[in-house]
Design an enzyme around this catalytic site. Structure first.
Site, PDB file in Angstrom:
ATOM      1  N   ARG A  17       1.036  -1.201  -0.297  1.00 12.26           N
ATOM      2  CA  ARG A  17       0.036   0.005   0.250  1.00 12.26           C
ATOM      3  C   ARG A  17       1.159   1.113   0.051  1.00 12.26           C
ATOM      4  O   ARG A  17       0.427   2.518   0.697  1.00 12.26           O
ATOM      5  CB  ARG A  17      -1.244  -0.540   0.792  1.00 12.26           C
ATOM      6  CG  ARG A  17      -1.775  -1.242   1.533  1.00 12.26           C
ATOM      7  CD  ARG A  17      -2.212  -1.433   2.625  1.00 12.26           C
ATOM      8  NE  ARG A  17      -1.486  -1.648   3.241  1.00 12.26           N
ATOM      9  CZ  ARG A  17      -3.090  -1.222   5.032  1.00 12.26           C
ATOM     10  NH1 ARG A  17      -3.566  -0.692   5.297  1.00 12.26           N
ATOM     11  NH2 ARG A  17      -1.537  -1.712   5.891  1.00 12.26           N
ATOM     12  N   GLU A  18       2.164   1.152  -0.760  1.00 14.25           N
ATOM     13  CA  GLU A  18       2.748   2.087  -0.925  1.00 14.25           C
ATOM     14  C   GLU A  18       2.152   3.650  -1.292  1.00 14.25           C
ATOM     15  O   GLU A  18       2.242   5.268  -0.747  1.00 14.25           O
ATOM     16  CB  GLU A  18       4.285   2.456  -1.977  1.00 14.25           C
ATOM     17  CG  GLU A  18       4.680   1.089  -1.216  1.00 14.25           C
ATOM     18  CD  GLU A  18       4.325  -0.510  -1.314  1.00 14.25           C
ATOM     19  OE1 GLU A  18       5.342  -1.607  -1.960  1.00 14.25           O
ATOM     20  OE2 GLU A  18       3.508  -0.197  -2.367  1.00 14.25           O
ATOM     21  N   ILE A 436     -23.883   5.098  13.893  1.00 11.57           N
ATOM     22  CA  ILE A 436     -23.463   3.958  13.160  1.00 11.57           C
ATOM     23  C   ILE A 436     -22.815   3.239  13.461  1.00 11.57           C
ATOM     24  O   ILE A 436     -23.316   1.984  13.481  1.00 11.57           O
ATOM     25  CB  ILE A 436     -22.931   4.161  11.353  1.00 11.57           C
ATOM     26  CG1 ILE A 436     -24.009   5.699  11.098  1.00 11.57           C
ATOM     27  CG2 ILE A 436     -23.391   3.412  10.466  1.00 11.57           C
ATOM     28  CD1 ILE A 436     -24.972   5.063  11.022  1.00 11.57           C
ATOM     29  N   GLY A 437     -21.868   3.028  14.503  1.00  6.65           N
ATOM     30  CA  GLY A 437     -21.270   2.078  15.542  1.00  6.65           C
ATOM     31  C   GLY A 437     -19.338   2.486  15.944  1.00  6.65           C
ATOM     32  O   GLY A 437     -19.746   2.212  16.519  1.00  6.65           O
ATOM     33  N   GLU A 489     -16.139  -0.210  18.972  1.00  8.80           N
ATOM     34  CA  GLU A 489     -15.643  -1.236  17.677  1.00  8.80           C
ATOM     35  C   GLU A 489     -14.123  -0.832  17.824  1.00  8.80           C
ATOM     36  O   GLU A 489     -14.287  -1.338  17.297  1.00  8.80           O
ATOM     37  CB  GLU A 489     -16.271  -1.143  16.374  1.00  8.80           C
ATOM     38  CG  GLU A 489     -17.798  -1.194  16.602  1.00  8.80           C
ATOM     39  CD  GLU A 489     -18.229  -1.085  14.978  1.00  8.80           C
ATOM     40  OE1 GLU A 489     -17.327  -1.228  14.137  1.00  8.80           O
ATOM     41  OE2 GLU A 489     -19.619  -1.216  14.889  1.00  8.80           O
ATOM     42  N   ARG A 520      -8.742   4.613   1.106  1.00  7.51           N
ATOM     43  CA  ARG A 520      -9.270   3.029   1.949  1.00  7.51           C
ATOM     44  C   ARG A 520      -9.468   2.332   1.164  1.00  7.51           C
ATOM     45  O   ARG A 520      -9.850   1.370   0.666  1.00  7.51           O
ATOM     46  CB  ARG A 520     -10.536   3.309   1.837  1.00  7.51           C
ATOM     47  CG  ARG A 520     -11.292   2.744   2.849  1.00  7.51           C
ATOM     48  CD  ARG A 520     -11.353   2.467   4.616  1.00  7.51           C
ATOM     49  NE  ARG A 520     -12.292   1.607   4.930  1.00  7.51           N
ATOM     50  CZ  ARG A 520     -11.786   0.367   5.740  1.00  7.51           C
ATOM     51  NH1 ARG A 520     -10.386   0.547   6.579  1.00  7.51           N
ATOM     52  NH2 ARG A 520     -12.843   0.062   6.578  1.00  7.51           N
ATOM     53  N   HIS A 699     -17.169  11.420   5.492  1.00  9.37           N
ATOM     54  CA  HIS A 699     -16.136  10.848   5.088  1.00  9.37           C
ATOM     55  C   HIS A 699     -14.632  12.679   4.458  1.00  9.37           C
ATOM     56  O   HIS A 699     -13.978  12.107   3.168  1.00  9.37           O
ATOM     57  CB  HIS A 699     -16.590  10.114   2.790  1.00  9.37           C
ATOM     58  CG  HIS A 699     -17.205   9.321   3.446  1.00  9.37           C
ATOM     59  ND1 HIS A 699     -18.484   8.950   3.412  1.00  9.37           N
ATOM     60  CD2 HIS A 699     -16.579   7.758   3.671  1.00  9.37           C
ATOM     61  CE1 HIS A 699     -18.292   7.060   3.493  1.00  9.37           C
ATOM     62  NE2 HIS A 699     -16.925   7.447   3.319  1.00  9.37           N
ATOM     63  N   CYS A 731     -22.243   7.389   8.359  1.00  7.91           N
ATOM     64  CA  CYS A 731     -21.450   6.295   8.082  1.00  7.91           C
ATOM     65  C   CYS A 731     -20.800   5.710   9.573  1.00  7.91           C
ATOM     66  O   CYS A 731     -21.247   7.593  10.461  1.00  7.91           O
ATOM     67  CB  CYS A 731     -20.900   5.709   7.004  1.00  7.91           C
ATOM     68  SG  CYS A 731     -20.385   4.285   7.013  1.00  7.91           S
TER      69      CYS A 731
END
Length: 763
Positions: A17-18, A436-437, A489, A520, A699, A731
């Site tokens: 994931r550079e 949302i969580g 979470e 992401r 976001h 979200c």
């Protein structure tokens, strides 16, 4: 016969994931813009070198992006919404990322899913503005490969029909003007690429596999007629994928040099079209034969047979042996995976392995001889060994499947009857507020998890940390004034991976990352065996959080269809059967939560719509079993237990009925970037169950004001009765920072309280 091996696109993120790390370093101002550009160039060139070493005949450029390719095209054509106050010069990174992520004073552009994949793109906005070619970045990438590596590559761009189809802001009257402005710019891009020495140009038109009207077909014909007239020297490979080519008889005659067809997801339809209409003999056929969306090793003998069948039917003189779609939807390589079950790993094929398969198939069809040592026999042995794996012979799962009855798919009372019981049992205020969580996973949370996984932190030490972080956020929620809490979470890496790690039938990789949106990245689990619930997965954490507050703490689960759609799934049984296995496992978990006294349980299905077939005529079957899987998981609870669900970006105008059919007591919907559209939809098609329209965009790093949220609430309350209305972000908050999260939630709670006060004043 002239055959060429190629891929439609390649994962741009790198083994480790550079790309993501470089991007996020730039956002944090840890590196300069100059260093950022240099590092991105290095990643691009390294990607090409890797592909070159694998032996593909024709490499692709233009599949790289600084955030999203649809956003790249909008920027290239100067399609910048007025709110960003662009001055009309070359679009700088500040404006580009404001469109992608928002800024302090402006909201981001809408994001939605790319066809029926798990990737989300930025939706271009047409406001009638003048368009122009600001910078041909695809030309830059072509010249870069030519000058730095001596490669003549295949530049790729998203085609004009697909770009217009996926954009927003125009109506039937302004659409023609929009296209008239756009086509000369596409012609400029093509001409500049031809002038620079591009021998082939790939134009991606996945929208051509959708259900097309007669007007759509005429429009496509006119678009490509004009491009052919304006740039006659451009050899265009018109690339389709994800389904069979619609209106094949007409569109196969477009004035292009080649047409790429998907012989994986569109195999049946495309083969039928070849049988009925043949294939134009003046065109090159792109045979999408290696699955660009799954991770399973190809049975090379079977694939070779299929290629020969296509060649026989089409009778073409030149063909490309290629992936069915871009390989950005799969991880980079299996080589870095060291912990997988040997039988499973041997049956896997990621992007680079798929490229090797393409070269092997091309060589075989050309020369009737396999390259590589026993490549065809090894591929057959690998797939057969996985079919016989003991994980696919779970007797308890088979028995549970046989016990499922029709009554397991419904709750005993209707929503209205349950609503009354739940109102009395829960005693929540009007317009209850919740999240949302997930809450922000800080650097500290990530460091502690990494240390625990590396065994630098004991289980006991890690458990203490998680307990303390949960308690801290319970207190923060008390101070904010939320009505229904979550535990945060902090023990979860990913909403699918977490559950897969606790269920039988799953496998997990170390570095098999794919992009979900922006920077992401997710590591989808692999469902390779029968799915079985073994022990409670979430009860301990939620029960501990509930003991810290008198407010309700929601149980938080990921739904069966989302786990299915966000995983790489075995292909030896139907997706419906896998979904039901997941539902039965979640049903046991929900029972365990209810037994522990949890009164509100959220079962998220953000990916329910993502799995829809692209053709509406195929929706009925998918929705029937997808909705049934959700109901199988949730229908066993008491009437007083409130079931919530959550959905991400999607076009809800045509999806209200399936949402209603879930029979969830409350649904929260991610709509902040397209709020007005859903409001209009709800005016025309009221929703009778509990609903929370996301009141701000998580976001984006910006903090919405009380006034901004109040305006959204005012619009929403006009179409949603107060008895059904919940207030929430759009979200989960996992990717946000703590300070902005708290500030945003405080403003949200303040706006909800103002709405309550106003309502009481008017009564």
């Amino acid at each position: 016969m002239n055959l060429v091996s190629t891929a439609i696109g390649y994962p741009y993120i790198g083994d480790n994931r550079e790309w993501k790390r470089c991007l996020e370093s730039y956002w944090k101002t840890a590196i300069s813009e100059e260093q950022f550009s240099l590092e991105m160039k290095t990643i691009r060139l390294n990607n090409l070198k890797r592909q070159q070493s694998l032996g593909l005949d024709l490499l692709t450029v233009g599949d790289f992006t600084f955030y999203d390719r649809m956003l790249d095209h909008a920027a290239m054509f100067g399609m910048v919404p007025n709110r960003y106050q662009w001055k009309g010069d070359e679009i700088n990174l500040s404006t580009y990322y404001a469109m992608a992520r928002g800024a302090n004073d402006v909201v981001a552009s809408e994001m939605t899913k790319w066809f029926n994949t798990n990737y989300h793109y930025i939706v271009p906005e047409y406001e009638g503005q003048s368009l122009r070619l600001t910078k041909n970045y695809i030309l830059d990438y072509f010249l870069e490969a030519k000058q730095e590596l001596g490669l003549i590559t295949k530049p790729t761009l998203i085609g004009p029909f697909t770009f217009v189809k996926l954009a927003k802001g125009y109506d039937a009257k302004s659409k023609a003007l929009f296209i008239l402005k756009l086509l000369p710019l596409y012609a400029q891009v093509l001409q500049q690429l031809v002038n620079a020495g591009a021998q082939w140009i790939q134009v991606e038109e996945p929208a051509l596999v959708l259900s097309l009207t007669a007007d759509d077909v005429k429009l496509v014909q006119e678009i490509y007629k004009q491009l052919a007239e304006q740039v006659p020297a451009a050899r265009i490979m018109l690339q389709t994928y994800f389904e069979g080519l619609s209106a094949y008889e007409e569109l196969s005659q477009l004035p292009v040099a080649g047409i790429g067809l998907d012989f994986i997801h569109g195999s049946e339809e495309n083969m039928a079209s070849l049988r009925k209409y043949g294939f134009p003999q003046d065109k090159v056929l792109g045979i999408g034969i290696i699955n660009g969306r799954d991770i399973w090793r190809a049975n090379l003998a079977e694939k070779a047979f299929n290629i020969k069948a296509v060649l026989l039917l089409s009778d073409v003189k030149e063909a490309w042996i290629q992936s069915s779609c871009s390989l950005q939807h799969v991880p980079v390589t299996t080589k870095v995976e060291t912990r997988l079950d040997a039988t499973l790993k041997n049956a896997l094929s990621f992007a680079e392995e798929k490229m090797v398969e393409l070269t092997q198939l091309t060589a075989y069809v050309c020369d009737e001889a396999w390259t590589g040592n026993k490549s065809v026999s090894e591929s057959m042995k690998a797939t057969q060994a996985l079919e016989q794996h003991e994980a696919r012979k779970n007797a308890r799962v088979k028995e549970l499947e046989l016990q499922v009855k029709p009554e397991h798919f419904t709750r005993p009372l209707t929503f209205k009857e349950r609503q009354s019981l739940q109102k009395e049992a829960l005693n929540l205020p009007e317009f209850p507020t919740t999240t949302i969580g997930s809450f922000p996973q800080s650097d500290l949370v990530k460091r502690k998890r990494t240390a625990w996984r590396k065994k630098e932190l004991t289980n006991a030490e890690y458990a203490v940390f998680l307990k303390e972080e949960t308690a801290r956020w319970i207190q923060i929620q008390e101070e904010i004034g939320l009505d229904v809490f979550v535990h945060g979470e902090f023990e979860r890496t990913d909403m699918v991976e977490y559950f897969g790690e606790k269920l039988e039938g799953f496998a997990f990789t170390e570095k098999a990352w794919v992009v979900s949106y922006g920077s992401r990245c997710v590591k989808p689990p692999i469902i390779y065996g029968d799915v079985e619930w073994v022990a409670p997965m979430t009860v301990k954490e939620v029960e501990a959080a509930q003991q810290l507050t008198s407010k309700y703490v929601k149980g938080m689960l990921t739904g069966p269809v989302t786990i299915l759609n966000w995983s790489f799934v075995r292909d030896d049984i139907s997706r419906e059967q896998v979904a039901n296995q997941l539902a039965l496992a979640l049903r046991e978990e929900i029972q365990a939560l209810e037994d522990a006294g949890i009164a509100i349980i959220q079962v998220d299905e953000p990916a329910l719509r993502e799995g829809l077939p692209l053709r509406k005529e195929k929706w009925v079957d998918y929705l029937a079993w997808g909705i049934n899987a959700f109901k199988l998981a949730t229908s066993s609870v008491k009437n007083e237990t409130q079931i919530h669900t959550h959905m991400c970006y999607c076009e809800f105008n045509d999806f209200i009925e399936p949402i209603r059919a879930l029979d969830a007591d409350v649904i929260s919907i991610e709509t902040s970037r397209s709020h007005g559209e859903l409001i209009q939809s709800l005016k025309q098609n009221p929703y009778e169950l509990g609903i929370g329209l996301g009141v701000y965009d998580i976001h984006s790093p910006r903090v919405p004001s009380v006034e901004e949220i109040s305006a959204i609430l005012k619009d929403s309350v006009e179409v949603i009765p107060k008895e059904q209305f919940w207030v929430n972000p759009d979200c989960g908050l996992k990717t946000r920072h703590e300070e902005e999260t708290i500030a945003s939630l405080k403003n949200m709670v303040t706006a909800a309280r103002k709405l309550r006060q106003k309502l009481h004043q008017t009564v």
